[in-house]
Motif scaffolding. Structure first.
Motif, mmCIF file in Angstrom:
data_model
loop_
_atom_site.group_PDB
_atom_site.id
_atom_site.type_symbol
_atom_site.label_atom_id
_atom_site.label_comp_id
_atom_site.label_asym_id
_atom_site.label_seq_id
_atom_site.Cartn_x
_atom_site.Cartn_y
_atom_site.Cartn_z
ATOM 1 N N VAL A 1 102.710 39.422 36.913
ATOM 2 C CA VAL A 1 102.593 40.540 36.818
ATOM 3 C C VAL A 1 103.845 41.348 37.422
ATOM 4 C CG1 VAL A 1 101.658 42.906 37.633
ATOM 5 C CG2 VAL A 1 100.244 40.882 37.243
ATOM 6 N N PHE B 1 99.310 48.560 43.641
ATOM 7 C CA PHE B 1 99.402 47.352 42.996
ATOM 8 C C PHE B 1 98.895 47.226 41.696
ATOM 9 C CE2 PHE B 1 101.303 44.931 46.591
ATOM 10 C CZ PHE B 1 100.807 45.670 47.867
ATOM 11 N N PHE C 1 98.718 39.570 41.495
ATOM 12 C CA PHE C 1 99.198 40.803 41.750
ATOM 13 C C PHE C 1 100.635 41.239 41.711
ATOM 14 C CE2 PHE C 1 95.866 43.284 44.165
ATOM 15 C CZ PHE C 1 94.967 42.114 44.395
ATOM 16 N N GLY C 2 100.931 42.169 41.422
ATOM 17 C CA GLY C 2 102.618 42.639 41.389
ATOM 18 C C GLY C 2 102.942 42.770 42.779
ATOM 19 N N SER C 3 104.234 42.897 42.507
ATOM 20 C CA SER C 3 104.860 43.212 44.212
ATOM 21 C C SER C 3 104.745 44.536 44.863
ATOM 22 C CB SER C 3 106.567 43.010 44.000
ATOM 23 O OG SER C 3 107.055 43.772 42.935
#
Lengths: 113, 114
Positions: free
Chosen positions: B4, B90, B104-106
């Motif tokens: 992601v 997120f 998860f994305g950052s």
């Protein structure tokens, strides 16, 4: 509204000590998870647990880590011998059979000194 | 491998203006997509999800997200931002036919100024 609860909210431990992080998932949920978030970094998957066994774990989840559901309500994460790099926010999550979203607890901030 | 991307570390908007927080994903097979919000010293709160069906999904607190399969995107939107929307957002994904872990994305910090 049902929620996932975690205790303690903050734990400080000395390097090399064992810690147990505790979680009470939502009562009718069947899938349980631990994630962690090192300060300023992504939320990372650690382990998933279903039917009293680990269903998946990440490379982070080495032999120092273990999980248990000792009494049908609590879900614990044990770190056998903590390292400085274990310092992070640890999130417990649970998910129901039919639902597809996981609900997260408020987290336990672990500080290893 | 699943991944992601949230290309913006921070998004700044004025209260009352529309907001967009971007997310793109990579997953084999059909994706399950999620947005979570994290307020200071709090856990992750579920906002909304896309599983199947309408590409525009509505969630909590007036947020919505649009699934775009061709662009592999799932941008979070709100027509009129509130100062109280300021938080860390997120995006997360899991493959429909694989494990239940979320990637998860950052994260994107949303700052809504009065």
């Amino acid at each position: 509204e049902p929620e996932v609860t975690q205790t303690p909210s903050h734990q400080v431990t000395q390097m090399g000590q064992e810690v147990i992080l505790r979680c009470v998932p939502i009562s009718n949920h069947l899938y349980f998870y631990w994630y962690r978030q090192i300060l300023g970094q992504k939320v990372e998957f650690l382990v998933s647990f279903y039917n009293n066994e680990i269903s998946e774990k990440s490379e982070i989840f080495d032999d120092q880590f273990s999980v248990e559901r000792p009494d049908g309500s609590n879900f614990t994460l044990k770190i056998r011998s903590t390292k400085l790099e274990d310092s992070a926010m640890y999130f417990c999550a649970s998910r129901g059979r039919q639902g597809t979203e996981a609900f997260f607890g408020q987290g336990t901030r672990l500080t290893v000194v | 491998a699943q991944s992601v991307a949230q290309p913006e570390d921070q998004v700044n908007v004025a209260e009352g203006n529309p907001l967009t927080v971007k997310c793109t994903y990579s997953v084999s097979g059909n994706p399950y997509l999620f947005w979570y919000v994290q307020y200071p010293n709090r856990g992750l709160q579920f906002l909304l999800k896309y599983i199947t069906g309408d590409n525009l999904v509505k969630g909590s607190y007036g947020f919505e997200a649009e699934f775009n399969k061709s662009q592999t995107s799932f941008h979070l939107k709100k027509p009129s931002a509130l100062v109280s929307d300021s938080a860390l957002y997120f995006c997360a994904v899991r493959a429909a036919d694989s494990s239940y872990k979320l990637i998860f994305g950052s994260g994107t910090r949303l700052l809504v100024r009065p």
